[in-house]
Design a protein around this motif. Structure first.
Motif, PDB file in Angstrom:
ATOM      1  N   SER A  55     -12.708 106.760  45.526  1.00 59.19           N
ATOM      2  CA  SER A  55     -13.970 106.306  44.938  1.00 59.19           C
ATOM      3  C   SER A  55     -13.998 106.532  43.435  1.00 59.19           C
ATOM      4  O   SER A  55     -14.489 105.684  42.675  1.00 59.19           O
ATOM      5  CB  SER A  55     -15.147 107.026  45.590  1.00 59.19           C
ATOM      6  OG  SER A  55     -15.245 106.661  46.939  1.00 59.19           O
ATOM      7  N   LEU A  56     -13.476 107.661  42.978  1.00 64.03           N
ATOM      8  CA  LEU A  56     -13.409 107.912  41.539  1.00 64.03           C
ATOM      9  C   LEU A  56     -12.473 106.922  40.851  1.00 64.03           C
ATOM     10  O   LEU A  56     -12.723 106.497  39.726  1.00 64.03           O
ATOM     11  CB  LEU A  56     -12.972 109.348  41.266  1.00 64.03           C
ATOM     12  CG  LEU A  56     -13.988 110.423  41.656  1.00 64.03           C
ATOM     13  CD1 LEU A  56     -13.397 111.811  41.458  1.00 64.03           C
ATOM     14  CD2 LEU A  56     -15.277 110.267  40.894  1.00 64.03           C
ATOM     15  N   GLY A  57     -11.394 106.545  41.518  1.00 65.35           N
ATOM     16  CA  GLY A  57     -10.498 105.522  40.979  1.00 65.35           C
ATOM     17  C   GLY A  57     -11.196 104.171  40.886  1.00 65.35           C
ATOM     18  O   GLY A  57     -11.002 103.428  39.920  1.00 65.35           O
ATOM     19  N   ASP A  58     -12.012 103.848  41.885  1.00 64.03           N
ATOM     20  CA  ASP A  58     -12.776 102.599  41.824  1.00 64.03           C
ATOM     21  C   ASP A  58     -13.789 102.623  40.684  1.00 64.03           C
ATOM     22  O   ASP A  58     -14.143 101.580  40.146  1.00 64.03           O
ATOM     23  CB  ASP A  58     -13.508 102.353  43.142  1.00 64.03           C
ATOM     24  CG  ASP A  58     -12.582 101.846  44.235  1.00 64.03           C
ATOM     25  OD1 ASP A  58     -11.446 101.455  43.914  1.00 64.03           O
ATOM     26  OD2 ASP A  58     -13.001 101.859  45.411  1.00 64.03           O
ATOM     27  N   ALA A  59     -14.273 103.801  40.322  1.00 63.08           N
ATOM     28  CA  ALA A  59     -15.238 103.910  39.229  1.00 63.08           C
ATOM     29  C   ALA A  59     -14.596 103.587  37.880  1.00 63.08           C
ATOM     30  O   ALA A  59     -15.298 103.334  36.910  1.00 63.08           O
ATOM     31  CB  ALA A  59     -15.844 105.309  39.191  1.00 63.08           C
ATOM     32  N   LEU A  60     -13.273 103.581  37.806  1.00 65.22           N
ATOM     33  CA  LEU A  60     -12.571 103.253  36.567  1.00 65.22           C
ATOM     34  C   LEU A  60     -12.428 101.750  36.352  1.00 65.22           C
ATOM     35  O   LEU A  60     -12.015 101.315  35.291  1.00 65.22           O
ATOM     36  CB  LEU A  60     -11.175 103.887  36.557  1.00 65.22           C
ATOM     37  CG  LEU A  60     -11.109 105.402  36.568  1.00 65.22           C
ATOM     38  CD1 LEU A  60      -9.667 105.860  36.727  1.00 65.22           C
ATOM     39  CD2 LEU A  60     -11.711 105.971  35.306  1.00 65.22           C
TER      40      LEU A  60
END
Length: 111
Positions: free
Chosen positions: A48-53
């Motif tokens: 999810s944090l990677g998708d936030a990028l």
């Protein structure tokens, strides 16, 4: 016949159900398989944090109301975002996966 759009959801649910049943039926180290949820949860959070990028961003705090509504997409500052499949993603993801994979192998072999 299931539509193509719903086949993936049913397949993922079926795989999760089979994994859960196998974890419940098989004896695990230390008296159970409860610990499987820890890396699973960490993996979901990192994904999810990677998708936030990316430009699409991600609704991380989805149950929390933000400005009176839900599902507010959160992400990094706009100039730092990138598109999936781009060279920027390759320069970020490939070294991270190699480094974390190396740490995982080293931990498994050393322990």
């Amino acid at each position: 016949m299931l539509r193509r759009r719903t086949r993936g959801a049913y397949g993922a649910a079926g795989a999760g159900l089979l994994t859960g049943l196998a974890a419940a039926a098989l004896p695990g180290p230390g008296g159970g398989w409860w610990w499987v949820g820890i890396p699973l949860g960490v993996g979901c959070l990192v994904h999810s944090l990677g998708d936030a990028l990316t430009f699409t961003r991600v609704p991380l705090p989805w149950p929390i109301r933000i400005r009176g509504g839900r599902w507010a997409a959160l992400g990094v500052w706009a100039p730092l975002r990138f598109r999936t499949g781009s060279a920027a993603e390759l320069f970020l993801v490939v070294p991270a996966v190699l480094a974390l994979g190396g740490v995982s192998v080293w931990t498994l072999l050393a322990g």
